[in-house]
Motif scaffolding. Sequence first.
Motif, PDB file in Angstrom:
ATOM      1  N   GLU A   1      49.368  33.632  20.212  1.00 40.80           N
ATOM      2  CA  GLU A   1      50.111  32.574  20.905  1.00 40.80           C
ATOM      3  C   GLU A   1      50.092  32.797  22.412  1.00 40.80           C
ATOM      4  N   GLU A   2      50.253  34.061  22.825  1.00 36.64           N
ATOM      5  CA  GLU A   2      50.251  34.375  24.259  1.00 36.64           C
ATOM      6  C   GLU A   2      48.890  34.086  24.886  1.00 36.64           C
ATOM      7  N   ARG A   3      47.816  34.439  24.156  1.00 35.47           N
ATOM      8  CA  ARG A   3      46.481  34.184  24.687  1.00 35.47           C
ATOM      9  C   ARG A   3      46.242  32.686  24.874  1.00 35.47           C
ATOM     10  N   CYS A   4      46.646  31.896  23.883  1.00 41.78           N
ATOM     11  CA  CYS A   4      46.474  30.447  23.990  1.00 41.78           C
ATOM     12  C   CYS A   4      47.320  29.889  25.130  1.00 41.78           C
ATOM     13  N   HIS A   5      48.538  30.401  25.272  1.00 45.74           N
ATOM     14  CA  HIS A   5      49.420  29.939  26.341  1.00 45.74           C
ATOM     15  C   HIS A   5      48.819  30.241  27.709  1.00 45.74           C
ATOM     16  N   ASN A   6      48.262  31.452  27.849  1.00 49.60           N
ATOM     17  CA  ASN A   6      47.684  31.843  29.136  1.00 49.60           C
ATOM     18  C   ASN A   6      46.475  30.980  29.493  1.00 49.60           C
ATOM     19  N   LEU A   7      45.716  30.579  28.470  1.00 46.18           N
ATOM     20  CA  LEU A   7      44.560  29.721  28.728  1.00 46.18           C
ATOM     21  C   LEU A   7      44.993  28.319  29.162  1.00 46.18           C
ATOM     22  N   THR A   8      46.008  27.797  28.471  1.00 41.26           N
ATOM     23  CA  THR A   8      46.432  26.434  28.764  1.00 41.26           C
ATOM     24  C   THR A   8      47.193  26.350  30.079  1.00 41.26           C
TER      25      THR A   8
ATOM     26  N   PHE B   1      43.873  43.469  28.016  1.00 41.80           N
ATOM     27  CA  PHE B   1      44.297  42.701  29.181  1.00 41.80           C
ATOM     28  C   PHE B   1      43.375  41.494  29.398  1.00 41.80           C
ATOM     29  N   ASN B   2      42.078  41.714  29.254  1.00 42.52           N
ATOM     30  CA  ASN B   2      41.112  40.623  29.451  1.00 42.52           C
ATOM     31  C   ASN B   2      41.277  39.537  28.394  1.00 42.52           C
ATOM     32  N   ARG B   3      41.595  39.944  27.165  1.00 39.37           N
ATOM     33  CA  ARG B   3      41.791  38.945  26.112  1.00 39.37           C
ATOM     34  C   ARG B   3      43.049  38.121  26.358  1.00 39.37           C
ATOM     35  N   HIS B   4      44.083  38.762  26.909  1.00 42.39           N
ATOM     36  CA  HIS B   4      45.322  38.047  27.178  1.00 42.39           C
ATOM     37  C   HIS B   4      45.239  37.207  28.453  1.00 42.39           C
ATOM     38  N   TYR B   5      44.542  37.738  29.449  1.00 44.06           N
ATOM     39  CA  TYR B   5      44.483  37.065  30.752  1.00 44.06           C
ATOM     40  C   TYR B   5      43.022  36.912  31.194  1.00 44.06           C
ATOM     41  N   PRO B   6      42.283  36.050  30.509  1.00 47.46           N
ATOM     42  CA  PRO B   6      40.845  35.925  30.803  1.00 47.46           C
ATOM     43  C   PRO B   6      40.554  35.374  32.196  1.00 47.46           C
ATOM     44  N   ASN B   7      41.547  34.786  32.838  1.00 43.12           N
ATOM     45  CA  ASN B   7      41.319  34.205  34.157  1.00 43.12           C
ATOM     46  C   ASN B   7      41.752  35.132  35.290  1.00 43.12           C
ATOM     47  N   ILE B   8      42.154  36.366  34.954  1.00 43.30           N
ATOM     48  CA  ILE B   8      42.447  37.357  35.987  1.00 43.30           C
ATOM     49  C   ILE B   8      41.225  38.263  36.127  1.00 43.30           C
ATOM     50  N   SER B   9      40.589  38.224  37.281  1.00 37.67           N
ATOM     51  CA  SER B   9      39.371  38.995  37.518  1.00 37.67           C
ATOM     52  C   SER B   9      39.710  40.431  37.899  1.00 37.67           C
ATOM     53  N   LEU B  10      38.867  41.372  37.466  1.00 38.85           N
ATOM     54  CA  LEU B  10      39.061  42.790  37.752  1.00 38.85           C
ATOM     55  C   LEU B  10      37.887  43.321  38.568  1.00 38.85           C
ATOM     56  N   ARG B  11      38.197  44.153  39.551  1.00 42.89           N
ATOM     57  CA  ARG B  11      37.193  44.822  40.371  1.00 42.89           C
ATOM     58  C   ARG B  11      37.521  46.309  40.381  1.00 42.89           C
ATOM     59  N   PHE B  12      36.489  47.155  40.340  1.00 41.67           N
ATOM     60  CA  PHE B  12      36.709  48.597  40.227  1.00 41.67           C
ATOM     61  C   PHE B  12      36.078  49.345  41.393  1.00 41.67           C
ATOM     62  N   LEU B  13      36.783  50.376  41.849  1.00 45.09           N
ATOM     63  CA  LEU B  13      36.277  51.255  42.898  1.00 45.09           C
ATOM     64  C   LEU B  13      36.430  52.697  42.455  1.00 45.09           C
ATOM     65  N   ARG B  14      35.388  53.517  42.697  1.00 52.29           N
ATOM     66  CA  ARG B  14      35.438  54.960  42.457  1.00 52.29           C
ATOM     67  C   ARG B  14      35.818  55.647  43.768  1.00 52.29           C
ATOM     68  N   LEU B  15      36.918  56.410  43.757  1.00 51.83           N
ATOM     69  CA  LEU B  15      37.410  57.048  44.969  1.00 51.83           C
ATOM     70  C   LEU B  15      37.905  58.448  44.657  1.00 51.83           C
ATOM     71  N   THR B  16      38.036  59.276  45.697  1.00 50.21           N
ATOM     72  CA  THR B  16      38.692  60.566  45.515  1.00 50.21           C
ATOM     73  C   THR B  16      40.188  60.335  45.326  1.00 50.21           C
ATOM     74  N   ALA B  17      40.874  61.367  44.843  1.00 46.90           N
ATOM     75  CA  ALA B  17      42.314  61.238  44.627  1.00 46.90           C
ATOM     76  C   ALA B  17      43.031  60.864  45.911  1.00 46.90           C
ATOM     77  N   GLY B  18      42.688  61.529  47.002  1.00 51.59           N
ATOM     78  CA  GLY B  18      43.337  61.245  48.281  1.00 51.59           C
ATOM     79  C   GLY B  18      43.052  59.853  48.785  1.00 51.59           C
ATOM     80  N   ALA B  19      41.815  59.393  48.623  1.00 52.80           N
ATOM     81  CA  ALA B  19      41.460  58.043  49.058  1.00 52.80           C
ATOM     82  C   ALA B  19      42.211  56.993  48.251  1.00 52.80           C
ATOM     83  N   ILE B  20      42.475  57.285  46.977  1.00 54.63           N
ATOM     84  CA  ILE B  20      43.240  56.356  46.149  1.00 54.63           C
ATOM     85  C   ILE B  20      44.657  56.202  46.697  1.00 54.63           C
ATOM     86  N   HIS B  21      45.292  57.320  47.055  1.00 58.08           N
ATOM     87  CA  HIS B  21      46.644  57.243  47.617  1.00 58.08           C
ATOM     88  C   HIS B  21      46.670  56.333  48.840  1.00 58.08           C
ATOM     89  N   GLU B  22      45.717  56.543  49.736  1.00 57.40           N
ATOM     90  CA  GLU B  22      45.668  55.754  50.970  1.00 57.40           C
ATOM     91  C   GLU B  22      45.381  54.288  50.671  1.00 57.40           C
TER      92      GLU B  22
END
Length: 301
Positions: free
Chosen positions: A79-86, A113-134
């Motif tokens: 139901e949530e997936r259908c609601h999010n699509l509509t 998450f993608n199945r529930h919110y197919p219209n929310i795009s995800l982008r990924f970055l590989r960083l060091t631990a310290g760079a992630i904090h910043e």
Amino acid sequence: MNIRQLQYFAAVAGTLNFTKAARKLYVSQTAVTQQIQALEKELNLVLFKRNHRHVELTPEGKAFLPSVRSILHELQEAEERCHNLTTGITGFLTIGIVKDYAAVDFVDVLDKFNRHYPNISLRFLRLTAGAIHEALVTGKIDFAINIKFDTDCFQELRTWDLSTAKLTAVVSRNHPLAWRDTLTRADLDDEDLFILETQDNEKIDEHQQVYHSLFPDNTHRGKFLFIPDVETIFFLASSNQGIGLVGDYVSQLSLFGKHVKNLPLTDIQHPLTIVAEWNETNMNPSLPRLLEMVKDGNKRL
């Protein structure tokens, strides 16, 4: 059998009280009783033992309950997936992942998450631990999978523990310690050690935190070197230049098997905590949706 009967059964099973279940469902007690009786008749089973003062599940009812809860949970998700699509919920999230973390537990959360919110795009970055904090502080990323450090200097950062990882020593098969099955910190005192670079933020000083977590008494006499990538650590260890220290989640452990041996450190059982990390001042409306699934998924593990 219908969904209403299953809902009423689950409500009574959760409260073990027909009156409380009826109030929870906003229906009369008579309606609940009738639906349960109809369900029992269809199944040809007695699901509850009941008298005027006490209600309890029968063995058959206890066996039936997990499947009913699973069905209702799947229905709610559908139901949530259908609601999010509509309703067209859209958004964008940038996720940082600490370098060389290769465990796949988080993939299940992202898939859900993608199945529930197919219209929310995800982008990924590989960083060091310290760079992630910043990056979390500056808003470059919205969410991260990181190694846990003391980040009190950044009061806006929050973490949620996901798992622990063991530290393993990577030694050349020609190294004098290679005959061992395990090592202790004392075995490393005179060795040159290579560990993955984490520091891109002087405020936190990850170098000191890593060093003191391994050698709280400042006993190490060899070199302690931070290397920018885990592949170089394996090459250094393979050529017998010293000993690498890596988390057991790195994928390269299996690739260098002919040249190195991995030795668990018996007196450092769980030195690394893997956390979800985010900035509580981040106003991205998609972030709370992801956090909810991360926390829920972690509870189910």
